[in-house]
Motif scaffolding. Structure first.
Motif, short mmCIF file in Angstrom:
data_model
loop_
_atom_site.label_atom_id
_atom_site.label_comp_id
_atom_site.label_asym_id
_atom_site.label_seq_id
_atom_site.Cartn_x
_atom_site.Cartn_y
_atom_site.Cartn_z
N ASP A 130 3.06 5.26 -4.49
CA ASP A 130 1.73 5.44 -5.08
C ASP A 130 1.83 5.91 -6.53
O ASP A 130 1.16 6.85 -6.94
N MET A 131 2.68 5.22 -7.30
CA MET A 131 2.94 5.63 -8.67
C MET A 131 2.32 4.66 -9.67
O MET A 131 2.54 3.45 -9.60
N PRO A 132 1.54 5.16 -10.62
CA PRO A 132 0.99 4.28 -11.66
C PRO A 132 2.06 3.90 -12.66
O PRO A 132 2.86 4.74 -13.09
N LYS A 181 2.82 -0.77 -4.80
CA LYS A 181 2.12 -1.30 -3.63
C LYS A 181 2.26 -0.38 -2.42
O LYS A 181 1.33 -0.25 -1.62
N ASP A 182 3.42 0.23 -2.27
CA ASP A 182 3.64 1.11 -1.12
C ASP A 182 3.24 2.54 -1.46
O ASP A 182 3.69 3.10 -2.46
N ASN A 210 8.74 -3.91 6.87
CA ASN A 210 7.55 -3.09 7.12
C ASN A 210 6.94 -2.52 5.85
O ASN A 210 6.00 -1.73 5.91
N MET A 211 7.45 -2.93 4.70
CA MET A 211 6.86 -2.53 3.43
C MET A 211 5.60 -3.35 3.17
O MET A 211 5.45 -4.45 3.71
N ALA A 212 4.72 -2.84 2.34
CA ALA A 212 3.44 -3.51 2.08
C ALA A 212 3.57 -4.64 1.07
O ALA A 212 2.65 -5.43 0.90
N VAL A 213 4.70 -4.71 0.40
CA VAL A 213 4.90 -5.64 -0.70
C VAL A 213 5.13 -7.06 -0.18
O VAL A 213 5.58 -7.26 0.95
#
Length: 472
Positions: free
Chosen positions: A62-64, A71-72, A410-413
């Motif tokens: 959750d890093m900008p 994405k994760d 299982n990553m969101a990417v």
């Protein structure tokens, strides 16, 4: 409920032996044979290794960055980590100049609260040093248990700090009992080479690597090492990618400097040619430092085997290929840096390291878990299997064969950096403080069950085992 893991082969950084493991109230309460089973759930680990849970000391959830956000987040990222055998992560908390450090820490607590399924802590970025920052640091160490500070030597006009900031951070860290981490690349030279490439119309992903040559990593690593020696402080070099940086770390350690090095799975198995994939596919492999010529891989493997490098972090920093990476289709500098690696760190090191004879089983445990626990103030609660330690356990099938793929991860990417790679060895079940998060390769945990970890101070040179020499 008590749990009794039976018939497995327990592996620590020092020993490999057959024994049973009793877990009570989230803690390892006994190790041995013929342990009392009354009232305990029996878990059969026959034919499998029982490892301490992996510790990933380098994640960005959750890093900008670069006009977008990874994405994760702390939910999807820690679920993927758990599937991969990791039970603790330490994520990087970014700060802004002029902003109180505690404000950034509060932001990271909000990002992680009620989301993480494994335990976690934070490193703290230091972008400037002044009296205000120096006055905040003791309270952050005492109240937050954040005992590691990150200084960027790259990303000019974004994250990059000057040498004075690095040196004063090293001095403060020695006094306060913290470990200084550096992203070691010469940001000023990179900035010049990047502008030159764009002016010449060189915009493809491969120029990300060509404008960040290994010499700029080696130079910055050597400079950081010299400053650490001058300050008589402690230094941890993140994501070492090339022989140039390994050489500088080895030289510093031979002088007796308190310096440590981390590499990442991508640098061990991927190379610079991936950035030349057609149809902009090379953008998937844009991260910093960049992938190197293939011959550097064996240098890194040898450095892990001989102790010149001591840990492996994922540098998890995932961005979708479509919608994020393609922001830089016409300008490589606009491609978000980073890749999805948190889930495959553990298995790649086992398959490519242990199975191919590059490292042994005990080194595998040390590199994936124990050494990071010692360096970052988590040992012996984390990073080992011993009576009194947290029951962070990975039950691992060493013979399972599988193919890494975005279709099964299982990553969101939307892509896998190691797509199509075949590995041997897979976590089957994973426990965090005695509770299953992964059971028989299925997620059974709960978002928010992961605990924030306040870490102990760093003690100079005490993270080195008595039988380990600083000479290379």
């Amino acid at each position: 409920m008590k749990k009794l893991i039976k018939n497995g082969t327990i592996v620590t950084a020092a020993d490999t032996f057959s024994a049973d493991l009793l877990i009570e109230n989230g803690i390892i309460s006994a190790i041995g044979t013929n342990l009392p089973a009354a009232g305990a759930e029996i878990i059969n680990a026959e034919g499998r290794y029982v490892f301490p849970g992996g510790i990933d000391p380098h994640t960005h959830l959750d890093m900008p960055f670069c006009g977008t956000v990874t994405k994760d987040d702390f939910e999807t990222g820690t679920i993927a980590a758990a599937f991969g055998g990791t039970t603790t992560i330490i994520d990087f908390c970014l700060t802004a100049k002029g902003e109180p450090l505690k404000t950034a820490i509060q932001t990271w607590h909000k990002k992680s609260r009620d989301k993480a399924v494994i335990d976690y802590g934070f490193h703290l970025m230091i972008g400037e040093i002044n009296e205000k920052v120096l006055n905040e640091l003791p309270q952050i160490i005492e109240k937050e248990g954040i005992t590691s500070f990150k200084v960027f030597m790259a990303y000019k006009n974004v994250f990059q700090a000057d040498d004075e900031t690095l040196f004063r951070t090293l001095l403060a860290a020695k006094e306060l009992g913290a470990l200084v981490m550096v992203h070691a690349e010469n940001g000023d030279v990179i900035d010049f080479l990047t502008k030159k490439a764009l002016k010449e119309g060189k915009t493809e992903p491969i120029y990300h690597a060509l404008t960040r040559p290994p010499e700029v990593e080696g130079e910055a690593t050597g400079r950081a090492a010299q400053l650490a020696g001058l300050a008589d402080s402690q230094l941890y070099v993140v994501h070492v990618s090339c022989a140039d940086a390994v050489e500088k770390i080895s030289e510093a350690r031979a002088k007796g400097f308190d310096i440590w090095g981390e590499t990442c799975p991508q640098y061990l198995v991927l190379d610079e040619s991936y950035l030349e994939k057609p149809d902009f596919e090379g953008a998937k492999y844009v991260w910093s430092p960049p992938l190197r010529e293939k011959w550097n891989q064996e240098v890194l493997w040898n450095a892990l085997k001989t102790g010149q490098l001591q840990t492996i972090g994922s540098d998890q920093c995932s961005f979708d290929f479509k919608g994020q990476k393609d922001l830089g289709r016409d300008d490589f500098t606009k491609i978000p840096n980073g890749g999805p690696t948190i889930e495959d760190r553990f298995s790649i090191l086992f398959s490519e390291g242990v199975k191919k004879g590059r490292i042994d089983l005990n080194q595998f445990v040390d590199i994936t878990s124990t050494r990071a626990a010692k360096l970052f103030g988590l040992y012996p609660k984390k990073g080992t299997i011993s009576v009194g330690s947290d029951a962070d356990i990975v039950i691992f099938d060493p013979e399972m064969e599988r193919t890494l793929s975005a279709e099964t991860h299982n990553m969101a990417v939307d892509y896998n950096a190691f797509e199509g790679m075949k590995v041997r060895g897979e976590p089957v079940s994973v426990l965090v403080r005695g509770e299953f998060v992964i059971r028989d390769k299925k997620f059974v945990g709960s978002p928010g069950s992961g605990k924030y970890l306040k870490r102990a101070k760093y003690k100079q040179n005490t993270s080195i085992d008595q039988n380990e020499t600083l000479s290379i």
